[in-house]
Design a protein around this motif. Structure first.
Motif, short mmCIF file in Angstrom:
data_model
loop_
_atom_site.label_atom_id
_atom_site.label_comp_id
_atom_site.label_asym_id
_atom_site.label_seq_id
_atom_site.Cartn_x
_atom_site.Cartn_y
_atom_site.Cartn_z
N GLU A 132 -1.26 -5.12 -22.78
CA GLU A 132 -0.54 -3.86 -22.89
C GLU A 132 -0.68 -3.09 -21.58
O GLU A 132 -1.77 -2.96 -21.03
N PHE A 133 0.44 -2.59 -21.09
CA PHE A 133 0.45 -1.91 -19.81
C PHE A 133 0.79 -0.42 -19.96
O PHE A 133 1.67 -0.06 -20.75
N ASN A 134 0.07 0.42 -19.22
CA ASN A 134 0.51 1.78 -19.00
C ASN A 134 1.21 1.78 -17.65
O ASN A 134 0.57 1.77 -16.60
N LEU A 135 2.53 1.77 -17.68
CA LEU A 135 3.32 1.54 -16.47
C LEU A 135 3.77 2.82 -15.77
O LEU A 135 4.60 2.76 -14.87
N ALA A 136 3.26 3.97 -16.17
CA ALA A 136 3.69 5.23 -15.57
C ALA A 136 3.50 5.19 -14.06
O ALA A 136 2.40 4.90 -13.58
N PRO A 137 4.54 5.46 -13.27
CA PRO A 137 4.41 5.45 -11.81
C PRO A 137 3.41 6.50 -11.34
O PRO A 137 3.27 7.56 -11.97
N GLN A 138 2.71 6.20 -10.25
CA GLN A 138 1.62 7.07 -9.81
C GLN A 138 1.65 7.32 -8.31
O GLN A 138 2.08 6.47 -7.53
N MET A 139 1.16 8.51 -7.92
CA MET A 139 0.94 8.85 -6.53
C MET A 139 -0.46 8.39 -6.13
O MET A 139 -1.35 8.22 -6.97
N ALA A 140 -0.68 8.20 -4.83
CA ALA A 140 -2.02 7.88 -4.33
C ALA A 140 -2.96 9.02 -4.70
O ALA A 140 -2.63 10.20 -4.56
N ASP A 141 -4.15 8.67 -5.20
CA ASP A 141 -5.09 9.68 -5.66
C ASP A 141 -6.45 9.61 -4.98
O ASP A 141 -7.29 10.48 -5.20
N GLN A 142 -6.68 8.60 -4.15
CA GLN A 142 -7.98 8.46 -3.50
C GLN A 142 -7.83 8.54 -1.98
O GLN A 142 -6.99 7.83 -1.40
N THR A 143 -8.63 9.39 -1.36
CA THR A 143 -8.69 9.46 0.09
C THR A 143 -9.91 8.67 0.54
O THR A 143 -11.05 9.10 0.36
N VAL A 144 -9.68 7.51 1.09
CA VAL A 144 -10.77 6.67 1.57
C VAL A 144 -11.34 7.23 2.87
O VAL A 144 -12.55 7.29 3.08
N TYR A 145 -10.43 7.65 3.74
CA TYR A 145 -10.83 8.26 5.01
C TYR A 145 -9.75 9.23 5.44
O TYR A 145 -8.56 8.95 5.30
N GLU A 146 -10.17 10.36 5.99
CA GLU A 146 -9.23 11.31 6.58
C GLU A 146 -9.98 12.09 7.65
O GLU A 146 -11.02 12.68 7.38
N GLY A 147 -9.48 12.04 8.85
CA GLY A 147 -10.16 12.72 9.94
C GLY A 147 -9.42 12.53 11.24
O GLY A 147 -8.21 12.25 11.26
N GLU A 148 -10.15 12.67 12.32
CA GLU A 148 -9.55 12.54 13.64
C GLU A 148 -9.04 11.11 13.81
O GLU A 148 -9.79 10.14 13.64
N GLY A 149 -7.78 10.96 14.08
CA GLY A 149 -7.18 9.64 14.26
C GLY A 149 -6.25 9.23 13.13
O GLY A 149 -5.39 8.39 13.32
N GLY A 150 -6.44 9.82 11.92
CA GLY A 150 -5.54 9.46 10.82
C GLY A 150 -6.25 9.43 9.49
O GLY A 150 -7.31 10.05 9.29
N GLY A 151 -5.66 8.69 8.54
CA GLY A 151 -6.23 8.63 7.20
C GLY A 151 -5.79 7.36 6.48
O GLY A 151 -4.82 6.70 6.86
N TYR A 152 -6.54 7.04 5.43
CA TYR A 152 -6.19 5.90 4.58
C TYR A 152 -6.35 6.32 3.13
O TYR A 152 -7.38 6.89 2.74
N TYR A 153 -5.31 6.01 2.32
CA TYR A 153 -5.24 6.50 0.95
C TYR A 153 -4.90 5.34 0.01
O TYR A 153 -4.18 4.42 0.39
N THR A 154 -5.44 5.40 -1.22
CA THR A 154 -5.22 4.31 -2.17
C THR A 154 -4.91 4.84 -3.56
O THR A 154 -5.01 6.04 -3.83
N TRP A 155 -4.54 3.90 -4.42
CA TRP A 155 -4.28 4.18 -5.82
C TRP A 155 -5.43 3.61 -6.62
O TRP A 155 -5.68 2.39 -6.60
N SER A 156 -6.18 4.45 -7.32
CA SER A 156 -7.35 3.99 -8.06
C SER A 156 -6.94 3.42 -9.41
O SER A 156 -5.88 3.72 -9.95
N THR A 157 -7.84 2.62 -9.98
CA THR A 157 -7.56 2.04 -11.29
C THR A 157 -7.65 3.07 -12.40
O THR A 157 -7.15 2.85 -13.50
#
Length: 359
Positions: A2-27
């Motif tokens: 069974e799937f909860n297929l609701a579309p999602q925005m990125a919710d996790q900031t792995v890194y954000e600082g000088e030079g840029g950032g990296y963001y992910t979608w958590s489970t």
């Protein structure tokens, strides 16, 4: 499953600082990603931003959505570094275990979205990265005497060599390294531009669909993935279709919005929702999905977990209904012979992308 297929925005900031950032979608917000062994991440590099060399226990395709940058790649079966410059519209596959680094040598931000498959990952969820250098560097975990023995250096040298870089994921370089003008001869091997490729599916005033598969981009056979770019004009529809080879499709909405419907087992509606820019969504294997773009249109990129996917349409000129004999079609839908003929004719007239009647 069974799937909860609701579309999602990125919710996790792995890194954000000088030079840029990296963001992910958590489970936690997107459990369907872990269920399907899929993951998504977004890399933002500011000018002079440098993503430190790393590898991952996953395979993916990076889609350049904005700007341009220089990428270095070392394949798992090679000791040679290939350097290439990527720009908006490029798709660049990253093999399982490949070492790569990413550097923004331009004057504006670079945005790259990674969509891929994680069945080989140590843990379910977002992509797991293993860094060669920096505060998270794999070698930094070894004792100084191990490093000294492994690299033929002194213990004091090993402490300096592997502890001087304090950055974690991204750092901002103080000056441009001598890698800003890589030769273009690596592009044909490493990069496929979805923006400039000839679309196999076009619809007048409706939109376009471009696919990168092992057939037109051999590197994809090594990662066993394929990529798509879909552009829908206002009100146009991507007709109902499904993957017939047990592959999943994971998509990222680049711009615009659309209504999405997905139907699963026993003809049950599994999702009826709105997709907006920044959303990640998934089409499970054998489920049927369709999109209708809103008034501003829509654009999305997607990765399919097969290098030669078998995508079948239930509507349009490639519809499986078209292949059925008239008598079987008539019996299946309980139609008159006259209505069956009309239906067959209508199928022939439409493409995979169609313009809504109200437009």
């Amino acid at each position: 499953m069974e799937f909860n297929l609701a579309p999602q925005m990125a919710d996790q900031t792995v890194y954000e600082g000088e030079g840029g950032g990296y963001y992910t979608w958590s489970t936690s917000v997107a459990p369907f990603l872990a269920q399907a062994n899929l993951a998504a991440g977004k890399l933002v590099l500011q000018p002079f931003g440098f993503a430190l060399p790393h590898y991952a226990d996953s395979k993916k395709i990076g889609y350049v959505l904005q700007g341009c940058c220089v990428v270095g790649m070392i394949s798992p079966d090679s000791t040679a570094e290939k350097v290439v410059k990527v720009t908006k519209g490029d798709a660049i596959p990253v093999e399982l275990g490949a070492v790569s680094w990413w550097y923004n040598d331009g004057d504006s931000d670079v945005v790259i979205v990674f969509l891929g498959e994680t069945s080989d990952s140590n843990t379910a969820g977002p992509f797991n990265y293993y860094f060669l250098a920096g505060a998270l560097g794999m070698l930094g975990g070894f004792s100084a005497d191990f490093l000294a023995g492994g690299f033929g250096i002194s213990v004091s040298e090993s402490k300096t060599l592997f502890k001087s870089q304090n950055a974690t994921v991204i750092t901002k370089l103080k000056e441009k390294p001598n890698i800003t003008n890589p030769a273009n001869n690596n592009r044909k091997d490493l990069v496929f531009n979805l923006e400039n490729a000839l679309p196999p599916v076009t619809s007048k005033n409706g939109g376009a669909l471009v696919s990168a598969t092992a057939e037109n981009f051999p590197l994809l056979s090594r990662v066993n993935l394929s990529g798509n770019l879909v552009k829908l004009e206002p009100g146009s529809m991507l007709t109902p279709g499904y993957t017939a080879d047990s592959s999943y499709e994971i998509g990222y909405v680049v711009s615009g919005s659309a209504r999405i419907q997905i139907v699963g087992l026993n003809g049950q509606l599994a999702l009826d929702d709105k997709l907006e820019a920044g959303h990640v969504f998934v089409l499970p294997k054998f489920f049927v999905g369709s999109l209708i773009a809103d008034t501003e249109g829509m654009e999305f990129v997607s990765t399919v977990t097969s290098s030669e996917p078998k995508l079948l349409r239930l509507a349009g000129v490639e519809s499986v209904w078209k292949a059925l004999s008239p008598s079987v079609l008539q019996a299946s839908l309980n139609l008159s012979s006259e209505d069956t003929d009309i239906f067959k004719d209508k199928i022939v007239e439409t493409a995979a992308i169609i313009l809504s009647k109200k437009h």
